[in-house]
Write an enzyme that holds these catalytic residues in place. Structure first.
Site, PDB file in Angstrom:
ATOM      1  N   TYR A 184       0.833  -1.202   0.000  1.00  0.00           N
ATOM      2  CA  TYR A 184       0.000   0.000   0.000  1.00  0.00           C
ATOM      3  C   TYR A 184       0.872   1.259   0.000  1.00  0.00           C
ATOM      4  CZ  TYR A 184      -3.382   3.473   1.642  1.00  0.00           C
ATOM      5  OH  TYR A 184      -4.167   4.593   1.778  1.00  0.00           O
ATOM      6  N   ALA A 185       1.856   1.299   0.871  1.00  0.00           N
ATOM      7  CA  ALA A 185       2.747   2.455   0.961  1.00  0.00           C
ATOM      8  C   ALA A 185       3.542   2.640  -0.325  1.00  0.00           C
ATOM      9  CB  ALA A 185       3.683   2.310   2.154  1.00  0.00           C
ATOM     10  N   ALA A 186       4.016   1.547  -0.893  1.00  0.00           N
ATOM     11  CA  ALA A 186       4.779   1.632  -2.138  1.00  0.00           C
ATOM     12  C   ALA A 186       3.902   2.140  -3.278  1.00  0.00           C
ATOM     13  CB  ALA A 186       5.366   0.268  -2.487  1.00  0.00           C
TER      14      ALA A 186
ATOM     15  N   LYS B 297       1.235   4.079  -3.010  1.00  0.00           N
ATOM     16  CA  LYS B 297       0.976   5.511  -2.782  1.00  0.00           C
ATOM     17  C   LYS B 297       2.188   6.347  -3.194  1.00  0.00           C
ATOM     18  CE  LYS B 297      -2.172   6.823  -0.027  1.00  0.00           C
ATOM     19  NZ  LYS B 297      -3.465   7.428  -0.156  1.00  0.00           N
TER      20      LYS B 297
END
Length: 86
Positions: A4-6, A8
């Site tokens: 998810y962070a990657a 975003k």
């Protein structure tokens, strides 16, 4: 959370790169990054959360409409946070 962070981070970087790439064509590229939206589903799923802080869908839509409108003459490559009132 890693994926998810990657993802975003990739959207943010793509927004900035694409904004630079097409600016000569009078295209403004931006991204909107809202927090949790005030929707019936989110209210039901998180009943103990502070709902007063959540932006309403209409408020996020107004931000998007401004960025896409002729009134926006200079904002490009921005990741616009729409986090609510608190």
């Amino acid at each position: 959370m890693t994926a998810y962070a990657a993802a975003k981070a990739a959207v943010a970087t793509l927004t900035i790169a694409l904004a630079e790439e097409v600016v000569g064509q009078n295209i403004l590229v931006n991204a909107v990054a809202p927090s949790i939206l005030d929707t019936p589903t989110n209210l039901a799923d998180m009943p103990k959360a502070d709902h007063a802080a959540w932006p309403k869908v209409e408020e996020v839509a107004r931000t998007i409409m401004f960025l896409a409108s002729p009134d926006n003459k200079v904002t490009r490559g921005a990741i616009v946070p729409v986090y609510g009132r608190v």
